[in-house]
Design a protein around this motif. Structure first.
Motif, PDB file in Angstrom:
ATOM      1  N   GLN A 192       2.998  32.216 -31.852  1.00  0.00           N
ATOM      2  CA  GLN A 192       3.776  32.275 -30.602  1.00  0.00           C
ATOM      3  C   GLN A 192       4.769  31.130 -30.507  1.00  0.00           C
ATOM      4  O   GLN A 192       5.919  31.319 -30.092  1.00  0.00           O
ATOM      5  N   GLN A 193       4.334  29.925 -30.938  1.00  0.00           N
ATOM      6  CA  GLN A 193       5.228  28.765 -30.906  1.00  0.00           C
ATOM      7  C   GLN A 193       6.439  28.992 -31.807  1.00  0.00           C
ATOM      8  O   GLN A 193       7.580  28.711 -31.431  1.00  0.00           O
ATOM      9  N   VAL A 194       6.155  29.543 -33.013  1.00  0.00           N
ATOM     10  CA  VAL A 194       7.237  29.819 -33.958  1.00  0.00           C
ATOM     11  C   VAL A 194       8.207  30.832 -33.361  1.00  0.00           C
ATOM     12  O   VAL A 194       9.432  30.640 -33.400  1.00  0.00           O
ATOM     13  N   GLU A 195       7.671  31.909 -32.777  1.00  0.00           N
ATOM     14  CA  GLU A 195       8.531  32.959 -32.224  1.00  0.00           C
ATOM     15  C   GLU A 195       9.354  32.447 -31.034  1.00  0.00           C
ATOM     16  O   GLU A 195      10.531  32.789 -30.897  1.00  0.00           O
ATOM     17  N   GLU A 196       8.721  31.600 -30.224  1.00  0.00           N
ATOM     18  CA  GLU A 196       9.476  30.999 -29.108  1.00  0.00           C
ATOM     19  C   GLU A 196      10.614  30.134 -29.629  1.00  0.00           C
ATOM     20  O   GLU A 196      11.728  30.173 -29.105  1.00  0.00           O
ATOM     21  N   HIS A 197      10.331  29.358 -30.684  1.00  0.00           N
ATOM     22  CA  HIS A 197      11.362  28.502 -31.258  1.00  0.00           C
ATOM     23  C   HIS A 197      12.491  29.338 -31.861  1.00  0.00           C
ATOM     24  O   HIS A 197      13.669  29.026 -31.670  1.00  0.00           O
ATOM     25  N   LEU A 198      12.099  30.415 -32.564  1.00  0.00           N
ATOM     26  CA  LEU A 198      13.102  31.277 -33.211  1.00  0.00           C
ATOM     27  C   LEU A 198      14.055  31.891 -32.183  1.00  0.00           C
ATOM     28  O   LEU A 198      15.233  32.103 -32.464  1.00  0.00           O
ATOM     29  N   ASP A 199      13.532  32.170 -30.986  1.00  0.00           N
ATOM     30  CA  ASP A 199      14.372  32.741 -29.920  1.00  0.00           C
ATOM     31  C   ASP A 199      15.482  31.799 -29.499  1.00  0.00           C
ATOM     32  O   ASP A 199      16.545  32.234 -29.047  1.00  0.00           O
TER      33      ASP A 199
END
Ligand SMILES: [Zn+2]
Length: 169
Positions: free
Chosen positions: A23-30
């Motif tokens: 989730q942290q990675v996906e939030e950052h990617l956004d």
């Protein structure tokens, strides 16, 4: 967003992260274009590795055909033809690759993943040196893989051209 998640991208693609990390990675990617671009580069490389793996996968009875082809080309009549001196080591290499593929089997995907990490680290190191030229390095890595695939295809054509008839691959 000062903390980039470059180190986690490879693990992210391999589904090796925990749900929280993911989730942290996906939030950052956004929110981060740089990391999104890197992820798409890495995905491209992974796709090429995957494609390369499938394009050189050994079909049924392939080993026997290679062994027969070597036996065929090792006869004195054919050896006397200059071009076969080049063909013979190529067949040997192909045979070796086949054996490696068969023996390595399922380990190859893990190996691909390691290659990907090595490629990523290379990109990262050269990227630091070359500043904005990361895409060129990624392109070169991709090109190398394409060349390897092209080589394997040309070897197949050489095999067919050498009278390796009835080959259904
Ligand atoms: Zn980032």
């Amino acid at each position: 967003m000062s903390n980039h998640i470059e180190d986690q991208l490879s693990a992210y693609m391999d589904n090796e992260l925990t749900e929280t990390e993911r989730q942290q990675v996906e939030e950052h990617l956004d929110t981060c274009l740089a990391c999104s671009a890197l992820l798409s580069d890495l995905s491209g490389i992974k796709t090429q590795v995957f494609t390369a793996y499938h394009s050189i996968e050994a079909p049924e009875g392939f080993e026997d055909k290679v062994i027969n082809a070597i036996g065929f080309n090792a006869t004195p009549v054919n050896v006397s033809k200059g071009s076969n001196w080049l063909l013979f080591p190529l067949i040997s290499v192909l045979c070796f690759i086949t054996i490696v593929l068969v023996v390595m089997g399922s380990y190859l995907f893990k190996f691909s993943s390691i290659m990907l990490k090595v490629a990523y680290n290379l990109i990262h190191v050269f990227g630091d040196i070359l500043g904005s030229h990361t895409y060129i390095i990624a392109g070169l890595v991709g090109l190398s893989i394409v060349l390897i695939v092209a080589s394997s295809i040309s070897i197949k054509h050489m095999l067919k051209a050498s009278g390796f008839k009835g080959a259904n691959w």
